[in-house]
Scaffold this active site. Structure first.
Site, PDB file in Angstrom:
ATOM      1  N   ARG A 164       5.039  27.292  10.939  1.00  0.00           N
ATOM      2  CA  ARG A 164       5.554  26.691   9.716  1.00  0.00           C
ATOM      3  C   ARG A 164       7.045  26.914   9.504  1.00  0.00           C
ATOM      4  NH1 ARG A 164       0.563  27.465   9.394  1.00  0.00           N
ATOM      5  NH2 ARG A 164       1.173  29.353  10.471  1.00  0.00           N
ATOM      6  N   THR A 165       7.490  28.149   9.652  1.00  0.00           N
ATOM      7  CA  THR A 165       8.874  28.449   9.266  1.00  0.00           C
ATOM      8  C   THR A 165       9.841  27.682  10.158  1.00  0.00           C
ATOM      9  OG1 THR A 165       8.098  30.632   8.631  1.00  0.00           O
ATOM     10  CG2 THR A 165      10.472  30.332   8.765  1.00  0.00           C
ATOM     11  N   LYS A 205      16.814  39.142  29.947  1.00  0.00           N
ATOM     12  CA  LYS A 205      17.590  39.802  31.014  1.00  0.00           C
ATOM     13  C   LYS A 205      18.326  41.022  30.493  1.00  0.00           C
ATOM     14  CE  LYS A 205      18.806  35.183  32.625  1.00  0.00           C
ATOM     15  NZ  LYS A 205      19.982  34.279  32.621  1.00  0.00           N
ATOM     16  N   ARG A 225      14.544  34.509  13.216  1.00  0.00           N
ATOM     17  CA  ARG A 225      13.391  35.401  13.006  1.00  0.00           C
ATOM     18  C   ARG A 225      13.428  36.450  14.100  1.00  0.00           C
ATOM     19  NH1 ARG A 225       7.199  33.612  11.938  1.00  0.00           N
ATOM     20  NH2 ARG A 225       8.141  33.340   9.872  1.00  0.00           N
ATOM     21  N   HIS A 229      10.910  38.123   4.027  1.00  0.00           N
ATOM     22  CA  HIS A 229      10.756  36.723   4.452  1.00  0.00           C
ATOM     23  C   HIS A 229      11.240  35.871   3.277  1.00  0.00           C
ATOM     24  CE1 HIS A 229       9.457  33.230   6.472  1.00  0.00           C
ATOM     25  NE2 HIS A 229       8.208  33.553   6.767  1.00  0.00           N
TER      26      HIS A 229
HETATM   27  N1   CP Z   1       4.368  31.651   6.760  1.00  0.00           N
HETATM   28  C1   CP Z   1       4.924  31.805   7.978  1.00  0.00           C
HETATM   29  O1   CP Z   1       5.916  32.519   8.141  1.00  0.00           O
HETATM   30  O2   CP Z   1       4.306  31.103   8.964  1.00  0.00           O
HETATM   31  P1   CP Z   1       4.796  31.052  10.465  1.00  0.00           P
HETATM   32  O3   CP Z   1       4.665  32.454  11.025  1.00  0.00           O
HETATM   33  O4   CP Z   1       3.891  30.072  11.154  1.00  0.00           O
HETATM   34  O5   CP Z   1       6.222  30.625  10.484  1.00  0.00           O
END
Ligand code: CP
Length: 303
Positions: A51-52, A80, A101, A129
């Site tokens: 999603r993110t 590497k 991320r 998050h």
């Molecule tokens: N909610 C969320 O962070 O989903 P993903 O890990 O799929 O990005």
């Protein structure tokens, strides 16, 4: 808000959050705009995501920008031995915005300190998050008509769940009453209890996932037990199916109750809940596009 990064919800004032909510509302009405023409946005995902990453990339595409990046760090030179610092410096040569991320807590803050290119934190370990929080707040606002004075019940992995940690901080401006349901092993970390004490936010903690608590709630925020954060998988096995929400548990819930979940779900919401009108998690994920368009436009100062 420092316009040059979006690293933690703690950096946002109440006015910042409300501005982002208004922007998300505006992007939902008109998601296709050419405000990122000529801009390149990098999505660096050192941890898995559906999603993110895809909603950020959708947001950029709908705003007329271009996307570069990776979804699997194993295919990059970090495999590497290239450091995060060098990776950020390199990508800063190519992109106008970095959406990142990483499994290390504080990685986004670190990145923001070593580049002038705006950084958006798309999740750093079990820490924060913040873009998820914006879509969560937007979902709460859309479903409840307000953010103030709501009973928010959070269930599951409150120890490692970064969406829980960010949402506590984000909601703190709006006089929430929190209820936390977790097994002892996955209890909310002390720093968040201290945070709520310092901000005079009422909360209760439970081990039992009871209908009595569900029936007092305006928002039921379910979470997955975060297998990837456990160092001992035997410990994970003990708690992985500790709470499962079933449709029959919602029979006496408030009419305005909505069930949120950052997703992915594993077993914690039974499939029979999906058809209940109080289930909102798939719409919540859709709101992610608009909330992330708002964040991108704010950080880049466009639109
Ligand atoms: N909610 C969320 O962070 O989903 P993903 O890990 O799929 O990005």
């Amino acid at each position: 808000m420092n316009k040059n990064f979006f690293v933690s919800v703690a950096d946002l004032s109440k006015d910042d959050i409300l501005r982002l909510m208004r922007k998300a509302e505006s992007f939902e009405k008109e998601p296709n705009r050419n405000i990122l023409a000529g801009k390149v946005c990098a999505t660096l995902f050192f941890e898995p995501s559906t999603r993110t990453r895809l909603s950020f990339e959708t947001a950029v595409n709908r705003l007329g920008g271009k996307v570069i990046g990776f979804s699997d760090a194993a295919t990059t030179s970090s495999s590497k031995g290239e450091t995060l610092k060098d990776t950020i410096k390199m990508v800063s040569n190519y992109a106008d915005l970095i959406i990142m991320r990483h499994h290390l807590e504080g990685a986004a803050r670190y990145a923001a300190e070593i580049t002038d290119v705006p950084i958006i934190n798309a999740g750093d370990g079990a820490n924060q998050h913040p873009s998820q929080t914006m879509l969560d707040l937007y979902s709460v606002y859309k479903t409840q008509g307000r953010l103030e004075n709501l009973v928010i019940t959070m269930v599951g992995d409150l120890k490692y769940g970064r969406t829980v940690h960010s949402l506590i901080v984000g909601m703190s401006h709006f006089k929430p009453h929190f209820k936390f349901i977790a097994p002892e092993e996955l209890r909310l970390p002390d720093i968040y209890r201290q945070f709520m004490d310092e901000h005079n936010l009422p909360y209760e903690e439970y081990v039992d996932f009871s209908e009595e608590v569900i029936n007092q709630s305006d928002i039921l925020y379910m979470t997955r037990v975060q297998r990837e954060r456990f160092t001992d998988l035997m410990e994970y096995e003990k708690v992985k199916n500790v709470y499962i929400l079933k449709n029959c548990m919602l029979a006496e819930s408030k009419p305005n109750l909505r069930i949120l979940h950052p997703l992915p779900r594993v077993n914690e919401i039974a499939y029979d809940v999906d058809d209940n009108p109080k289930a909102y998690y798939f719409e919540q994920a859709k709101n992610g596009v608009y909330a992330r368009q708002a964040i991108i436009s704010d950080v880049l100062g466009v639109g």
